[in-house]
Design a protein around this motif. Structure first.
Motif, PDB file in Angstrom:
ATOM      1  N   TYR A 129       0.568  -1.180   0.149  1.00 49.45           N
ATOM      2  CA  TYR A 129       0.012   0.047   0.017  1.00 49.45           C
ATOM      3  C   TYR A 129       0.779   1.226  -0.037  1.00 49.45           C
ATOM      4  O   TYR A 129       0.298   2.332   0.100  1.00 49.45           O
ATOM      5  CB  TYR A 129      -0.854   0.035   1.213  1.00 49.45           C
ATOM      6  N   GLN A 131       2.072   3.163  -2.159  1.00 49.06           N
ATOM      7  CA  GLN A 131       1.989   4.270  -3.138  1.00 49.06           C
ATOM      8  C   GLN A 131       0.563   4.990  -2.970  1.00 49.06           C
ATOM      9  O   GLN A 131       0.289   5.975  -3.720  1.00 49.06           O
ATOM     10  CB  GLN A 131       1.913   3.481  -4.503  1.00 49.06           C
ATOM     11  N   ALA A 132      -0.315   4.503  -1.852  1.00 43.63           N
ATOM     12  CA  ALA A 132      -1.458   5.320  -1.605  1.00 43.63           C
ATOM     13  C   ALA A 132      -1.007   6.523  -1.088  1.00 43.63           C
ATOM     14  O   ALA A 132      -0.160   6.567  -0.174  1.00 43.63           O
ATOM     15  CB  ALA A 132      -2.571   4.306  -0.712  1.00 43.63           C
TER      16      ALA A 132
END
Length: 456
Positions: A129, A131-132
């Protein structure tokens, strides 16, 4: 590691304070009772080795009175001589004193297990996660705070370590060797040890280090050989397994070899060894980026257990990104597990092999000089780590220029991140001026990082 050394607890009974009456001495704990305490320490062991050692002292000495003060200090002195996380090795030593090899294994494993499970979960979360925007901002803030954390550690360790002018000279030379000459960390450790031993032998008439005299188990040569052979076989088993299955040069064999080598040079704690990890894992193997090293250190700061668990994060990303015949998630879990195994198995080996000889080692004066020099060299290595982290946090592009044997890092000044600079300064002020705690500073920086990502 072998049941033959379980007589360690029985042979240590004479270390109890003879002035204490039988009524004042609590009965020895059962193995199950001791295991519950080691698990509690493993779950509450925040704050680095100082906090973990203080926690063990309060619970094992002050509250339970399972071990006397002299034996605790003697065990701590021995563990400070060893490569690896001293708090975990102290727990292993105390477990060995109470219940022999089984007790040592249980104590050492339960000290590491809670933190390693949390770090594995955080590694998975980051890999999937990161890159969120929310998660990216969180780790952005943590990276900035970690620069301040390393600077605070540098100041704290230098105040405690650089007690003599010669130690300052060794620290400066070690910094120059790794920062400007790119000398490998193990070489610096060896050279510092040789210099310290020579100085202690030829300059100092005698060691001024205090000695704590306590009774130790009489060493038995065959038992030591048996422990050493079994420990080495267990230590190298993942390397042999993956070499047979996948051949030499695969990710998991490389992880095993790298962290096995690392386990024998990790003097000075996680901050010192991270300079070597950054040099190899980032620049040579390409397992992760410089910013991700900071992220891993920040995550390790927020978990219980030894800070060296950051190595599990490094190996997880290596296996996740080059999983071979396994999927990314399985590859990451395998990589992290191999790193844990090759990092911590030798910690048990040092205790089970060395504890019977601990009294003899404490009286080897050249060893005292060698280890004090290593500790001084670690200050220079941590300074290198602080500068290396700061450059890669504050600048998007950092180049290298070589002038003969001399290396210089040359950041592109136009790539300075002013928000990262401001957040780093704020974290440093919070820790060094206002004395905010580690977890509070990391949490505040994470919130700041999220705000920056959403507002810019």
């Amino acid at each position: 590691m072998v049941d033959g050394s379980t007589d360690g607890a029985a042979d240590q009974s004479d270390s109890v304070d003879p002035s204490a009456s039988v009524a004042d001495t609590p009965p020895p704990p059962s193995l199950a009772e001791a295991a519950r305490l080691w698990l509690k320490i493993g779950c509450l062991g925040f704050g680095g080795p100082a906090g973990q050692i203080a926690l063990m002292h309060r619970l094992v000495i002050d509250e339970k009175r399972w071990v006397d003060e002299a034996r605790f200090l003697h065990a701590l002195n021995f563990c400070m001589l060893l490569p690896g996380p001293e708090a975990q090795q102290l727990a292993t030593y105390l477990g060995w004193l109470l219940h022999g090899t089984r007790g040592g294994l249980i104590a050492g494993i339960l000290f590491v297990l809670p933190g390693s499970l949390v770090m594995m979960a955080l590694s998975i979360f980051y890999a999937v996660y990161h890159q969120a925007p929310l998660v990216d901002g969180l780790f952005y803030g943590i990276r900035c705070a970690v620069v301040a954390v390393v600077i605070e550690a540098l100041l704290r360790i230098s105040r405690r370590t650089l007690q003599r002018p010669v130690h300052g000279v060794i620290a400066v030379l070690s910094f120059a060797a790794i920062f400007f000459l790119a000398m490998p960390f193990p070489v610096i450790i060896v050279l510092a040890a040789l210099a310290g031993a020579w100085i202690n032998r030829h300059v100092n008439a005698r060691s001024t280090a205090p000695l704590v005299r306590t009774t130790s188990v009489a060493p038995r040569l065959w038992e030591s050989v048996r422990v050493a052979l079994l420990g080495i076989c267990l230590w190298g088993s993942p390397i042999v397994l993956f070499a047979l299955l996948l051949g030499w040069g695969n990710t998991f064999t490389d992880i095993g070899v790298f962290f096995a080598k690392l386990a024998v040079v990790t003097f000075g704690g996680a901050y010192a060894v991270l300079a070597y990890v950054a040099q190899q894992a980032v620049e040579i193997y390409g397992w992760l980026g410089p910013g991700e090293m900071l992220t891993g250190l920040g995550l390790a700061e927020t978990t219980p257990g030894p800070l060296i668990l950051v190595l599990q994060f490094v190996a997880f990303l290596a296996g996740f990104r080059a999983p071979g015949p396994f999927g990314p998630l399985a590859g990451g879990i395998i990589g992290g597990t191999v790193a844990l195994w090759t990092t911590f198995v030798p910690c048990f080996l040092w205790i089970f092999l060395g504890a019977p000889y601990v009294e003899r080692l404490r009286h080897v004066q050249w060893l005292t000089g060698a280890l004090s020099a290593i500790t001084a060299a670690v200050v220079g290595v941590i300074l290198n780590l602080a500068l290396w982290f700061a450059l890669h946090v504050l600048f998007a592009q950092v180049g290298e220029r070589w002038f003969g044997p001399i290396r210089l890092y040359l950041p592109d000044l136009t790539t300075l991140d002013p928000l990262a600079f401001a957040l780093t300064i704020a974290a440093a002020i919070a820790m060094l001026w206002f004395r905010l705690g580690l977890l509070t500073t990391l949490a505040a920086a994470a919130v700041g990082g999220i705000a920056i990502r959403y507002l810019t």
